[in-house]
Design a protein around this motif. Structure first.
Motif, PDB file in Angstrom:
ATOM      1  N   GLU A   3       0.829  -1.212   0.000  1.00 46.07           N
ATOM      2  CA  GLU A   3       0.000   0.000   0.000  1.00 46.07           C
ATOM      3  C   GLU A   3       0.862   1.260   0.000  1.00 46.07           C
ATOM      4  OE1 GLU A   3      -3.408   2.079   2.877  1.00 46.07           O
ATOM      5  OE2 GLU A   3      -2.651   0.059   3.313  1.00 46.07           O
ATOM      6  N   PHE A   4       1.972   1.231   0.755  1.00 44.97           N
ATOM      7  CA  PHE A   4       2.876   2.376   0.844  1.00 44.97           C
ATOM      8  C   PHE A   4       4.268   1.965   0.377  1.00 44.97           C
ATOM      9  CE2 PHE A   4      -0.116   2.938   4.485  1.00 44.97           C
ATOM     10  CZ  PHE A   4      -0.825   4.015   3.971  1.00 44.97           C
ATOM     11  N   ASP A   5       4.925   2.854  -0.346  1.00 43.78           N
ATOM     12  CA  ASP A   5       6.333   2.622  -0.663  1.00 43.78           C
ATOM     13  C   ASP A   5       7.165   2.660   0.616  1.00 43.78           C
ATOM     14  OD1 ASP A   5       5.916   2.512  -3.461  1.00 43.78           O
ATOM     15  OD2 ASP A   5       5.933   4.699  -3.568  1.00 43.78           O
ATOM     16  N   ILE A   6       6.942   3.684   1.427  1.00 39.14           N
ATOM     17  CA  ILE A   6       7.722   3.898   2.649  1.00 39.14           C
ATOM     18  C   ILE A   6       6.787   4.193   3.811  1.00 39.14           C
ATOM     19  CG2 ILE A   6       9.326   5.486   3.819  1.00 39.14           C
ATOM     20  CD1 ILE A   6      10.677   5.946   1.135  1.00 39.14           C
ATOM     21  N   VAL A   7       7.049   3.554   4.940  1.00 35.98           N
ATOM     22  CA  VAL A   7       6.454   3.955   6.215  1.00 35.98           C
ATOM     23  C   VAL A   7       7.588   4.454   7.090  1.00 35.98           C
ATOM     24  CG1 VAL A   7       5.338   3.182   8.330  1.00 35.98           C
ATOM     25  CG2 VAL A   7       4.454   2.434   6.126  1.00 35.98           C
ATOM     26  N   TYR A  27       9.778  14.682  -2.210  1.00 33.40           N
ATOM     27  CA  TYR A  27       8.960  13.657  -2.866  1.00 33.40           C
ATOM     28  C   TYR A  27       7.470  13.833  -2.576  1.00 33.40           C
ATOM     29  CZ  TYR A  27      13.545  11.556  -3.467  1.00 33.40           C
ATOM     30  OH  TYR A  27      14.866  11.338  -3.804  1.00 33.40           O
ATOM     31  N   GLY A  28       7.089  15.051  -2.231  1.00 30.35           N
ATOM     32  CA  GLY A  28       5.696  15.293  -1.879  1.00 30.35           C
ATOM     33  C   GLY A  28       4.778  15.498  -3.058  1.00 30.35           C
ATOM     34  N   ASP A  29       5.292  15.308  -4.273  1.00 26.20           N
ATOM     35  CA  ASP A  29       4.466  15.508  -5.464  1.00 26.20           C
ATOM     36  C   ASP A  29       3.671  14.268  -5.845  1.00 26.20           C
ATOM     37  OD1 ASP A  29       6.486  13.856  -6.256  1.00 26.20           O
ATOM     38  OD2 ASP A  29       7.173  15.088  -7.930  1.00 26.20           O
ATOM     39  N   GLY A  30       3.715  13.246  -4.981  1.00 24.47           N
ATOM     40  CA  GLY A  30       2.975  12.026  -5.261  1.00 24.47           C
ATOM     41  C   GLY A  30       3.807  10.934  -5.886  1.00 24.47           C
ATOM     42  N   GLY A  31       5.097  11.211  -6.128  1.00 26.51           N
ATOM     43  CA  GLY A  31       5.949  10.198  -6.725  1.00 26.51           C
ATOM     44  C   GLY A  31       6.302   9.070  -5.788  1.00 26.51           C
ATOM     45  N   VAL A  32       6.177   9.329  -4.496  1.00 27.77           N
ATOM     46  CA  VAL A  32       6.433   8.312  -3.475  1.00 27.77           C
ATOM     47  C   VAL A  32       5.216   8.222  -2.573  1.00 27.77           C
ATOM     48  CG1 VAL A  32       7.875   7.641  -1.507  1.00 27.77           C
ATOM     49  CG2 VAL A  32       8.923   8.725  -3.507  1.00 27.77           C
ATOM     50  N   ARG A  33       4.706   7.014  -2.418  1.00 22.29           N
ATOM     51  CA  ARG A  33       3.565   6.796  -1.513  1.00 22.29           C
ATOM     52  C   ARG A  33       4.132   6.510  -0.129  1.00 22.29           C
ATOM     53  NH1 ARG A  33       1.535   2.023  -2.701  1.00 22.29           N
ATOM     54  NH2 ARG A  33       3.407   1.478  -3.875  1.00 22.29           N
ATOM     55  N   TRP A  34       3.996   7.491   0.784  1.00 22.88           N
ATOM     56  CA  TRP A  34       4.608   7.299   2.092  1.00 22.88           C
ATOM     57  C   TRP A  34       3.648   7.665   3.206  1.00 22.88           C
ATOM     58  CZ3 TRP A  34       6.352  11.333   5.529  1.00 22.88           C
ATOM     59  CH2 TRP A  34       6.099  12.632   5.066  1.00 22.88           C
ATOM     60  N   ALA A  35       3.917   7.111   4.369  1.00 18.91           N
ATOM     61  CA  ALA A  35       3.080   7.343   5.541  1.00 18.91           C
ATOM     62  C   ALA A  35       3.967   7.631   6.740  1.00 18.91           C
ATOM     63  CB  ALA A  35       2.196   6.133   5.821  1.00 18.91           C
ATOM     64  N   MET A  36       3.423   8.393   7.673  1.00 17.96           N
ATOM     65  CA  MET A  36       4.098   8.686   8.933  1.00 17.96           C
ATOM     66  C   MET A  36       3.517   7.783  10.013  1.00 17.96           C
ATOM     67  SD  MET A  36       3.911  12.839   8.542  1.00 17.96           S
ATOM     68  CE  MET A  36       4.467  13.163  10.216  1.00 17.96           C
ATOM     69  N   PRO A  58      -0.913   9.903   4.970  1.00 15.34           N
ATOM     70  CA  PRO A  58      -1.449   8.886   5.889  1.00 15.34           C
ATOM     71  C   PRO A  58      -0.669   8.837   7.196  1.00 15.34           C
ATOM     72  CG  PRO A  58      -1.222   7.987   3.676  1.00 15.34           C
ATOM     73  CD  PRO A  58      -0.514   9.307   3.681  1.00 15.34           C
ATOM     74  N   LEU A  59      -1.389   8.602   8.274  1.00 17.02           N
ATOM     75  CA  LEU A  59      -0.807   8.505   9.607  1.00 17.02           C
ATOM     76  C   LEU A  59      -1.180   7.152  10.198  1.00 17.02           C
ATOM     77  CD1 LEU A  59      -1.859  12.043  10.927  1.00 17.02           C
ATOM     78  CD2 LEU A  59       0.228  11.418   9.681  1.00 17.02           C
ATOM     79  N   LEU A  60      -0.180   6.457  10.750  1.00 21.10           N
ATOM     80  CA  LEU A  60      -0.388   5.119  11.294  1.00 21.10           C
ATOM     81  C   LEU A  60       0.061   5.088  12.745  1.00 21.10           C
ATOM     82  CD1 LEU A  60       1.153   3.010   8.366  1.00 21.10           C
ATOM     83  CD2 LEU A  60      -1.180   3.883   8.575  1.00 21.10           C
ATOM     84  N   ALA A  61      -0.804   4.555  13.617  1.00 19.57           N
ATOM     85  CA  ALA A  61      -0.462   4.435  15.033  1.00 19.57           C
ATOM     86  C   ALA A  61       0.076   3.038  15.310  1.00 19.57           C
ATOM     87  CB  ALA A  61      -1.691   4.708  15.899  1.00 19.57           C
ATOM     88  N   ALA A  62       1.261   2.986  15.919  1.00 19.53           N
ATOM     89  CA  ALA A  62       1.855   1.703  16.309  1.00 19.53           C
ATOM     90  C   ALA A  62       2.867   1.973  17.404  1.00 19.53           C
ATOM     91  CB  ALA A  62       2.527   1.017  15.122  1.00 19.53           C
ATOM     92  N   VAL A  79       9.107  -0.503   2.302  1.00 22.99           N
ATOM     93  CA  VAL A  79      10.276  -0.304   3.151  1.00 22.99           C
ATOM     94  C   VAL A  79       9.847   0.481   4.385  1.00 22.99           C
ATOM     95  CG1 VAL A  79      12.565   0.743   3.355  1.00 22.99           C
ATOM     96  CG2 VAL A  79      11.887  -0.291   1.201  1.00 22.99           C
ATOM     97  N   VAL A  80      10.360   0.084   5.533  1.00 19.07           N
ATOM     98  CA  VAL A  80      10.156   0.832   6.769  1.00 19.07           C
ATOM     99  C   VAL A  80      11.448   1.565   7.103  1.00 19.07           C
ATOM    100  CG1 VAL A  80       9.748   0.688   9.250  1.00 19.07           C
ATOM    101  CG2 VAL A  80       8.399  -0.716   7.689  1.00 19.07           C
ATOM    102  N   ILE A  81      11.343   2.863   7.332  1.00 20.83           N
ATOM    103  CA  ILE A  81      12.437   3.644   7.916  1.00 20.83           C
ATOM    104  C   ILE A  81      12.151   3.755   9.401  1.00 20.83           C
ATOM    105  CG2 ILE A  81      13.531   5.912   8.062  1.00 20.83           C
ATOM    106  CD1 ILE A  81      12.707   6.425   5.171  1.00 20.83           C
ATOM    107  N   THR A  82      13.099   3.375  10.246  1.00 22.19           N
ATOM    108  CA  THR A  82      12.887   3.538  11.679  1.00 22.19           C
ATOM    109  C   THR A  82      13.981   4.384  12.296  1.00 22.19           C
ATOM    110  OG1 THR A  82      12.710   2.454  13.847  1.00 22.19           O
ATOM    111  CG2 THR A  82      13.965   1.288  12.142  1.00 22.19           C
ATOM    112  N   THR A  83      13.566   5.415  13.020  1.00 19.85           N
ATOM    113  CA  THR A  83      14.481   6.279  13.755  1.00 19.85           C
ATOM    114  C   THR A  83      14.275   6.132  15.258  1.00 19.85           C
ATOM    115  OG1 THR A  83      12.929   8.143  13.661  1.00 19.85           O
ATOM    116  CG2 THR A  83      14.527   7.951  11.854  1.00 19.85           C
ATOM    117  N   VAL A  84      13.611   5.054  15.661  1.00 19.44           N
ATOM    118  CA  VAL A  84      13.257   4.858  17.066  1.00 19.44           C
ATOM    119  C   VAL A  84      14.356   4.052  17.760  1.00 19.44           C
ATOM    120  CG1 VAL A  84      11.562   3.929  18.680  1.00 19.44           C
ATOM    121  CG2 VAL A  84      10.805   4.950  16.524  1.00 19.44           C
TER     122      VAL A  84
END
Length: 389
Positions: A3-7, A27-36, A58-62, A79-84
């Motif tokens: 569903e998303f290229d990047i979370v 990449y906010g022009d829609g070329g990348v489907r990403w969620a926070m 999109p915003l995802l709670a986890a 792909v998931v990017i994690t900075t946690v």
């Protein structure tokens, strides 16, 4: 197709917010489907609005301690990017979920003992699922990992073989280590104090190359005059993780640098003669982790400070014939925040767009999985330059 290229997981933290801002602006022009993603939807909404991301982002709670929520999240991501971090405290459930689901994963980890534990536990699962897990996609350790790769490519071009010895020398740097790096280092030291097995992994230069016992390595803790850079050099705090990642790259790639490869990192100090010696010895005595002087996770420098920062690292490839070649890696932002946030975002996009997934499952370094493609991305988009001197 996911569903998303990047979370982006951890988007409300200081570094995560910078990554979100970078994704929104470039990449906010829609070329990348990403969620926070993060623990709190209300905080995610606040960050989304403050950085100027589209209202429909999109915003995802986890939560990091809710494996079911993490599994549901990674199932929606390419792909998931994690900075946690520190990752040794918060990272395993997310990594495990990605390894099981076949989802790509990039982080900023500089915690070698935890990384080795994750390799032992999840490398086989990632290979089976096709998940490409890539550690250390920030200042630790991309400029060093790719810097050595670039130096060795030039050594092969010029001398016909890889250099058995490379020196990484930080010639200039303006900026600070991130609060996450500081917290991770403190957590690693605390863990090592409690467990001799962790301490052994921390001091072994080949701890991220399971089953390989390489040659004796140079002692990067002793100040000395280095004629390769015509200056005095002193210990560099991040060598403890960067050197291990460089050796893992060599290990994973089938030892293109040679089974006898030696590598160290030190920082150049100003001053000639006895002045330089005194400066190098003073730096060697400093303990950057003493007390609580570092930034806390979630804190960081101003935009002006990030944009005025930079770094300049030389990599000197030395041949047995005493011939040598020097290359440089330079960044146009402070290392711990401005440059790191761009590097991890481009690492995720490199996984998505530039690296064939077939047969590439496993736990990787950037330098072993995607050096050439990532170098091109970083030069085109992230303010890094690679040059032969």
């Amino acid at each position: 197709m996911a569903e998303f290229d990047i979370v982006l997981y951890g988007a409300t933290g200081f570094t995560g917010r910078l990554v979100a801002e970078y994704l929104a602006q470039r990449y906010g022009d829609g070329g990348v489907r990403w969620a926070m993603a993060g623990r709190s939807l209300s905080k995610l909404e606040q960050v989304r609005d403050e950085i100027g991301a589209p209202a429909g982002t999109p915003l995802l709670a986890a939560n990091a301690d809710d494996p079911a929520a993490l599994r549901a999240m990674v199932a929606r991501a390419g792909v998931v990017i994690t900075t946690v971090g520190p990752y040794q405290l918060h990272g395993e459930p997310l990594l495990a979920a990605c390894a099981a689901a076949g989802t790509g994963y990039v982080d900023l980890c500089g915690e070698p003992a935890w990384m080795r534990q994750m390799i032992d536990k999840y490398d086989d699962a990632a290979k089976a699922s096709g998940a490409r897990i890539v550690f250390s996609c920030g200042f630790d350790s991309i400029p060093f990992d790719l810097g050595v790769w670039f130096a060795q490519a030039e050594a092969r071009r010029r001398f016909g073989r890889a250099a058995p010895r490379v020196k990484g020398r930080i010639r200039a740097m303006k900026g600070t280590f991130s609060g996450g790096t500081f917290a991770s280092a403190k957590a690693s030291i605390a863990a090592a104090a409690q467990d001799p097995a962790i301490l052994k992994l921390m001091v072994d230069p080949f701890s991220l190359a399971p089953g390989f016992a390489g040659p004796h390595q140079p002692n990067g803790m002793v100040p000395h005059y280095d004629d390769a850079v015509a200056a005095w050099v002193a210990p560099f705090m991040m060598a403890v993780i960067n050197t291990k990642n460089v050796h893992r790259t060599n290990f994973l790639a089938g030892q293109p640098y040679g089974a006898d490869f030696q590598y160290d990192e030190m920082t150049v100090v100003p001053g000639l003669g006895e002045v330089g010696r005194a400066a190098a010895e003073a730096v060697a005595k400093l303990n950057p982790l003493s007390g609580n002087k570092g930034p806390a996770p979630g804190e960081g420098p101003s935009k002006e400070a990030r944009e005025s920062g930079f770094y300049d690292i030389a990599f000197v490839a030395e041949m047995p014939s005493e011939e040598r070649v020097t290359v440089s890696v330079k960044g146009d932002r402070d290392p711990g925040y401005g440059s790191t946030s761009k590097m991890i975002a481009e690492s995720a996009l490199c996984l998505l767009r530039d690296v064939p997934a077939e047969g590439k499952g496993g736990i990787w370094t950037p330098g072993a999985l995607m050096p050439e493609a990532l170098k091109a991305r970083l030069e085109a988009h992230a303010g890094l330059t690679f040059a032969v001197e």
